[in-house]
Design an enzyme around this catalytic site. Structure first.
Site, PDB file in Angstrom:
ATOM      1  N   SER A   3       3.501  -1.878  10.323  1.00  0.00           N
ATOM      2  CA  SER A   3       4.950  -1.940  10.533  1.00  0.00           C
ATOM      3  C   SER A   3       5.533  -3.325  10.230  1.00  0.00           C
ATOM      4  O   SER A   3       6.483  -3.770  10.875  1.00  0.00           O
ATOM      5  CB  SER A   3       5.315  -1.492  11.949  1.00  0.00           C
ATOM      6  N   GLU A  55      -5.308  -4.647  10.656  1.00  0.00           N
ATOM      7  CA  GLU A  55      -4.305  -3.600  10.827  1.00  0.00           C
ATOM      8  C   GLU A  55      -4.578  -2.852  12.131  1.00  0.00           C
ATOM      9  O   GLU A  55      -5.371  -1.904  12.146  1.00  0.00           O
ATOM     10  CB  GLU A  55      -4.367  -2.611   9.654  1.00  0.00           C
ATOM     11  N   GLY A 110       2.910  -1.056   4.206  1.00  0.00           N
ATOM     12  CA  GLY A 110       2.995   0.363   3.881  1.00  0.00           C
ATOM     13  C   GLY A 110       4.416   0.756   3.546  1.00  0.00           C
ATOM     14  O   GLY A 110       4.900   0.511   2.433  1.00  0.00           O
ATOM     15  N   GLY A 111       5.105   1.339   4.503  1.00  0.00           N
ATOM     16  CA  GLY A 111       6.439   1.888   4.274  1.00  0.00           C
ATOM     17  C   GLY A 111       7.400   0.953   3.557  1.00  0.00           C
ATOM     18  O   GLY A 111       8.110   1.379   2.628  1.00  0.00           O
ATOM     19  N   ASN A 135       0.876  -1.172   0.000  1.00  0.00           N
ATOM     20  CA  ASN A 135       0.000   0.000   0.000  1.00  0.00           C
ATOM     21  C   ASN A 135       0.911   1.218   0.000  1.00  0.00           C
ATOM     22  O   ASN A 135       1.479   1.568   1.032  1.00  0.00           O
ATOM     23  CB  ASN A 135      -0.899  -0.017   1.249  1.00  0.00           C
ATOM     24  N   TRP A 136       1.025   1.823  -1.174  1.00  0.00           N
ATOM     25  CA  TRP A 136       1.955   2.954  -1.296  1.00  0.00           C
ATOM     26  C   TRP A 136       1.435   4.203  -0.592  1.00  0.00           C
ATOM     27  O   TRP A 136       2.175   5.170  -0.425  1.00  0.00           O
ATOM     28  CB  TRP A 136       2.206   3.264  -2.779  1.00  0.00           C
ATOM     29  N   LYS A 137       0.152   4.204  -0.251  1.00  0.00           N
ATOM     30  CA  LYS A 137      -0.463   5.412   0.328  1.00  0.00           C
ATOM     31  C   LYS A 137      -0.212   6.591  -0.621  1.00  0.00           C
ATOM     32  O   LYS A 137      -0.101   6.388  -1.829  1.00  0.00           O
ATOM     33  CB  LYS A 137       0.032   5.642   1.756  1.00  0.00           C
ATOM     34  N   HIS A 151      -9.546   1.308   4.990  1.00  0.00           N
ATOM     35  CA  HIS A 151      -8.269   1.520   5.679  1.00  0.00           C
ATOM     36  C   HIS A 151      -8.492   2.483   6.843  1.00  0.00           C
ATOM     37  O   HIS A 151      -9.297   3.414   6.743  1.00  0.00           O
ATOM     38  CB  HIS A 151      -7.228   2.080   4.702  1.00  0.00           C
ATOM     39  N   GLY A 181       2.580   2.551  10.735  1.00  0.00           N
ATOM     40  CA  GLY A 181       3.534   3.642  10.553  1.00  0.00           C
ATOM     41  C   GLY A 181       4.256   4.043  11.830  1.00  0.00           C
ATOM     42  O   GLY A 181       4.904   5.088  11.878  1.00  0.00           O
ATOM     43  N   GLU A 205      -6.886   4.893   7.843  1.00  0.00           N
ATOM     44  CA  GLU A 205      -6.674   6.307   7.498  1.00  0.00           C
ATOM     45  C   GLU A 205      -7.905   6.889   6.820  1.00  0.00           C
ATOM     46  O   GLU A 205      -8.207   8.073   6.975  1.00  0.00           O
ATOM     47  CB  GLU A 205      -5.411   6.438   6.626  1.00  0.00           C
TER      48      GLU A 205
HETATM   49  P1  13P Z   1       3.116   0.543   7.587  1.00  0.00           P
HETATM   50  O1  13P Z   1       3.600  -0.763   7.028  1.00  0.00           O
HETATM   51  O2  13P Z   1       3.841   1.736   7.023  1.00  0.00           O
HETATM   52  O3  13P Z   1       3.027   0.516   9.068  1.00  0.00           O
HETATM   53  O4  13P Z   1       1.606   0.729   7.055  1.00  0.00           O
HETATM   54  C1  13P Z   1       0.729  -0.333   7.218  1.00  0.00           C
HETATM   55  C2  13P Z   1      -0.507  -0.025   6.459  1.00  0.00           C
HETATM   56  O5  13P Z   1      -1.275   0.845   6.835  1.00  0.00           O
HETATM   57  C3  13P Z   1      -0.751  -0.778   5.234  1.00  0.00           C
HETATM   58  O6  13P Z   1      -2.031  -0.539   4.750  1.00  0.00           O
END
Ligand code: 13P
Length: 248
Positions: A210, A166, A231-232, A8-10, A95, A172, A97
């Site tokens: 994470s 999640e 994510g990251g 997930n590149w966000k 998600h 994050g 967010e």
């Molecule tokens: P991180 O891996 O950056 O913690 O993000 C997780 C996430 O929200 C994937 O959708």
């Protein structure tokens, strides 16, 4: 079940940076079938780029959201049919967010999952508790409520969804759920899925929060963790490939 590793590149990337990142992932795979199914969920403007670069490769692609509406006067929204035009296999829905910053409720998330399925796109349904909810002993109640809304809406199509657990406090933050903490919640979700469909074995339940190259193997070794939503670490080709390899 073969694991599923989704990036997930966000809200990250650019045409140039994506080109470099995707090329490094494809080079890393070197035409070999990866140990895990792989996909990248990218910002919508880059779906055409993904279709161009990833068609015929081992990496599928998808969106990070989809409209709960079918079409019409909904400025700024992107419909499931539009995502289908770019051959998206997946759309993340719910998600944390989106729930947190855009006020998405369980019922909106359920409608989004329905729209995705109706267009032939697999919704990746995110559930997860906040730190306050965990500390109040509400984790199970919260994730079951979030998933129940989707199951109720998609009914006989429940076996066609992907679920992602999640925990909000792990996203994050560098603070990963321990494999035992994650497994405990995944087992609850597995039970809920099993009660809702005759084909629970088709449903991947991903962990996200994470997850990285160093901790992926221990998380993926848990019996009910069928993959990851990353994510990251999905913004680094070597790390993402290492996570996919850890799913062997
Ligand atoms: P991180 O891996 O950056 O913690 O993000 C997780 C996430 O929200 C994937 O959708």
């Amino acid at each position: 079940m073969k694991k599923l590793i989704v990036g997930n590149w966000k809200m990250n990337g650019s045409l140039a940076a994506n080109q470099t990142l995707v090329q490094a992932m494809l080079d890393g795979l070197a035409g070999q079938a990866p140990a895990s199914h792989m996909a990248l969920c990218v910002p919508s403007p880059y779906l055409a780029q993904m279709q161009l670069r990833l068609t015929g490769s081992a990496i599928a692609w998808g969106a990070q959201d989809v409209s709960a509406q079918e079409q019409g006067a909904f400025t700024g929204e992107v419909s499931a049919a539009m995502l289908r035009d770019f051959a998206c296999r997946y759309a993340i829905v719910g998600h944390s967010e989106r729930r947190q910053y855009h006020g998405e409720t369980d019922s909106v998330v359920a409608s989004k999952a329905q729209r995705a399925l109706a267009a032939g796109i697999t919704p990746i349904v995110c559930v997860g508790e906040t730190l306050a909810e965990r500390e109040a002993g509400q984790t199970e109640v919260v994730v079951k409520r979030q998933l129940a809304a989707v199951i109720h809406a998609v009914a006989h199509c429940t076996s066609e969804i992907v679920v992602a657990y999640e925990p909000v406090w792990a996203i994050g933050t560098g603070q990963t759920a321990t494999p035992e903490q994650a497994q405990a919640v995944h087992a609850v979700l597995r039970g809920q899925i099993a009660a809702a469909t005759q084909h629970p074995e088709r449903v991947h339940i991903l962990y996200g929060g994470s997850m990285n190259a160093a901790n992926a193997a221990s998380l993926l070794a848990q019996p009910d963790i069928d993959g990851g939503l990353i994510g990251g670490a999905s913004l680094k080709a070597a790390d993402f490939l290492q996570i996919a390899a850890a799913g062997a």
